[in-house]
Design a protein around this motif. Structure first.
Motif, PDB file in Angstrom:
ATOM      1  N   ALA A  77      -8.630   7.939  -0.127  1.00  0.00           N
ATOM      2  CA  ALA A  77      -9.850   7.412   0.163  1.00  0.00           C
ATOM      3  C   ALA A  77      -9.573   6.109   1.207  1.00  0.00           C
ATOM      4  CB  ALA A  77     -10.616   6.584  -0.971  1.00  0.00           C
ATOM      5  N   ARG A  78      -8.606   5.377   0.991  1.00  0.00           N
ATOM      6  CA  ARG A  78      -8.501   4.234   1.867  1.00  0.00           C
ATOM      7  C   ARG A  78      -8.172   5.007   3.312  1.00  0.00           C
ATOM      8  NH1 ARG A  78      -6.571  -1.176   1.667  1.00  0.00           N
ATOM      9  NH2 ARG A  78      -6.424  -1.008  -0.694  1.00  0.00           N
ATOM     10  N   ARG A  79      -7.348   6.053   3.494  1.00  0.00           N
ATOM     11  CA  ARG A  79      -7.025   6.394   4.704  1.00  0.00           C
ATOM     12  C   ARG A  79      -8.234   7.026   5.366  1.00  0.00           C
ATOM     13  NH1 ARG A  79      -2.314   7.619   1.736  1.00  0.00           N
ATOM     14  NH2 ARG A  79      -3.095   9.596   0.820  1.00  0.00           N
ATOM     15  N   LEU A  80      -9.136   7.501   4.862  1.00  0.00           N
ATOM     16  CA  LEU A  80     -10.431   7.907   5.324  1.00  0.00           C
ATOM     17  C   LEU A  80     -11.088   6.857   5.806  1.00  0.00           C
ATOM     18  CD1 LEU A  80     -11.882  10.833   3.281  1.00  0.00           C
ATOM     19  CD2 LEU A  80     -11.363  10.850   5.210  1.00  0.00           C
ATOM     20  N   LEU A  81     -11.184   5.786   4.996  1.00  0.00           N
ATOM     21  CA  LEU A  81     -11.992   4.574   5.529  1.00  0.00           C
ATOM     22  C   LEU A  81     -11.222   3.859   6.702  1.00  0.00           C
ATOM     23  CD1 LEU A  81     -12.996   3.247   1.756  1.00  0.00           C
ATOM     24  CD2 LEU A  81     -14.576   3.934   3.762  1.00  0.00           C
ATOM     25  N   ASP A 112     -17.639  10.321   8.075  1.00  0.00           N
ATOM     26  CA  ASP A 112     -18.232  11.652   8.387  1.00  0.00           C
ATOM     27  C   ASP A 112     -17.521  12.881   7.571  1.00  0.00           C
ATOM     28  OD1 ASP A 112     -19.328  10.408  10.487  1.00  0.00           O
ATOM     29  OD2 ASP A 112     -17.555  10.658  11.919  1.00  0.00           O
ATOM     30  N   GLU A 113     -16.625  12.468   7.138  1.00  0.00           N
ATOM     31  CA  GLU A 113     -15.842  13.519   6.263  1.00  0.00           C
ATOM     32  C   GLU A 113     -16.398  13.921   5.062  1.00  0.00           C
ATOM     33  OE1 GLU A 113     -12.868  11.797   8.953  1.00  0.00           O
ATOM     34  OE2 GLU A 113     -14.376  11.125   7.382  1.00  0.00           O
ATOM     35  N   LEU A 114     -16.964  12.824   4.166  1.00  0.00           N
ATOM     36  CA  LEU A 114     -17.561  13.139   2.891  1.00  0.00           C
ATOM     37  C   LEU A 114     -19.004  13.363   2.931  1.00  0.00           C
ATOM     38  CD1 LEU A 114     -15.581  10.899   0.700  1.00  0.00           C
ATOM     39  CD2 LEU A 114     -15.454  13.282   0.786  1.00  0.00           C
TER      40      LEU A 114
END
Length: 468
Positions: A77-81, A112-114
């Motif tokens: 989740a951190r990498r997505l953020l 955008d991914e989630l």
């Protein structure tokens, strides 16, 4: 209400091809599961009963966590953020529940991914296999899962290749009766019962100020409420606080100075001081049997020792804990421990009679597997009735599950996790004494992590701890 099948039946051998993994719940663990799956190129859809990410957390948003930010964020989740230029909160801060939602879960769900993969207002009411109830075996593993989804306007069936249930336990509190059943008495008494973590100094202040309040429970959610009630009583004359526990000693709440979660360790000492000073009346060995409405109040009758006692209260706070809702899983094959209601292989690792949150071994897909292929319960719900859950544990659970679904079976079984030791929960474990977690069923989710601490001016400083 109409019934709609959103995906037509498939007659080919490749019935699972093109179907997503379904994640139930858009809380911290559900969103972490989605992030982990997307990172491995696996399509996912998240079904959330509420109208926002972290809807259950928002209900106790006024409560401060025990755990610092650095331990509250899933790595994927951190990498997505961070790819979306998100700036992480200061790692050493202890956030409120609402900060966890506003500063982490909401921006994560909006990436955008989630964002396109989350279905809000979608309550999963049942899980089965397409065209198969739990008794049919032939071809079961290659048959899509069928999830029944209830929305405000319709009830639909959707299909999935795998299911991860992270729906938590917060909406399913334990009963006040020590038998595990709802107490006998008059139906009108229900109006006097409060949920585990009332906003004592905020939204529910008027309901509690100047009233007789009975707090039931021997966990940290109870302690959190007691401390806030004591602060309210200091400025609201007539506020009377009674604390009822089923055991003979509130050792789990009082804890010790050895707790590595510092604010949780301080919590018990403050409650102990208030009991000694008489600001809180403690009733031990208090086993509730019935609740009756009488003269605008609730009469609580309980067995105490060899006799019975009654307490009159204007508000009864149910802080006795939570349990998983298993009704929606009736048509699939799950294997649960008879006592804890956790996956059978996981139960011995989390038994609150033997373990604290800091003594639970790392675990993943091997311990979470059920007879139903590619179905998993993760997060607080995977702990059943045990109160020893930490977010870090849940993040490692869904990392392991994601690797399993991606076909990386070796990585799925290489689980590593360093958890804080806790004097609060591990007193006398292994020495023949009682674990504090065994005193009484605790409130969870907390809930997935001991939803409890105080955030007032007089009590500096949850959910990052355990034993709610």
């Amino acid at each position: 209400m109409t019934m709609t099948l959103t995906v037509p039946p498939r007659a080919t051998e490749e019935r699972l091809t093109g179907l997503p993994v379904a994640v139930i719940g858009a809380g911290p663990i559900g969103l972490a599961a989605a992030a982990q799956l997307l990172e491995r190129g696996i399509d996912v859809v998240v079904y959330e009963a509420g109208n926002q990410a972290g809807a259950a957390v928002s209900q106790w948003g006024h409560t401060r966590l025990f755990t610092r930010w650095e331990h509250l964020i899933d790595p994927a989740a951190r990498r997505l953020l961070e790819a979306a230029e998100w700036v992480a909160p200061a790692s050493d801060e202890l956030p409120l529940g609402r900060q966890l939602v506003d500063d982490y879960l909401t921006p994560l769900a909006a990436t955008d991914e989630l964002a396109p993969r989350i279905r809000y207002g979608s309550r999963v009411t049942a899980v089965s296999r397409e065209g198969m109830d739990r008794t049919r075996s032939t071809g079961r593993a290659s048959t899509p899962f069928l999830l029944r989804i209830q929305t405000d306007v319709d009830t639909v069936d959707v299909l999935a290749r795998a299911v991860i249930d992270t729906s938590g336990t917060y909406s399913n509190p334990n009963a006040l009766s020590s038998s595990g059943l709802n107490p006998l008495g008059s139906p009108g008494a229900a109006a006097y019962i409060s949920h585990a973590l009332p906003d004592v100094l905020g939204a529910e202040r008027a309901r509690l100020a100047g009233r007789r309040v009975l707090v039931v429970g021997a966990g940290h959610s109870a302690a959190n409420t007691l401390l806030k009630l004591a602060e309210l009583a200091a400025v609201a004359p007539g506020t009377e606080i009674t604390w009822a526990i089923r055991g003979a000693d509130p050792v789990r709440v009082y804890g010790s100075d050895d707790d590595e979660l510092e604010e949780r360790g301080k919590l018990g000492g403050r409650v102990h001081d208030l009991v000694r000073s008489g600001a809180i009346t403690l009733l031990d060995r208090f086993e509730i049997e019935r609740l009756d409405e009488s003269d605008g109040a609730c009469t609580v009758t309980a067995r105490r020792g060899s006799g019975r006692v009654s307490v009159i209260a204007d508000v009864v706070v149910n802080a006795t804990g939570f349990r998983p809702d298993l009704g929606m899983l009736r048509e699939i094959r799950i294997s649960l421990d008879e006592i804890v209601e956790a996956p059978r292989a996981l139960a011995p690792l989390i038994d609150p009679n033997l373990h604290s949150c800091g003594t639970v071994d790392p675990h993943g897909v091997a311990e979470l597997a059920h007879p139903e292929s590619n179905f998993f319960i993760a997060g607080m719900k995977s702990y059943g009735r045990a109160p020893t859950f930490l977010l870090l544990t849940g993040y490692e659970q869904v990392r392991s599950i994601a690797d399993e679904l991606a076909g990386n079976h070796a990585a799925a079984r290489q689980v590593q996790l360093v958890l804080p030791q806790t004097g609060v929960c591990s007193a006398d474990i292994g020495s023949g004494g009682s674990s504090c977690c065994a005193v009484e069923p605790a409130s969870s989710e907390a809930i997935w992590e001991a939803i409890s601490s105080a955030q007032s001016a007089t009590v500096d400083a949850k959910s990052g701890g355990c034993c709610a």
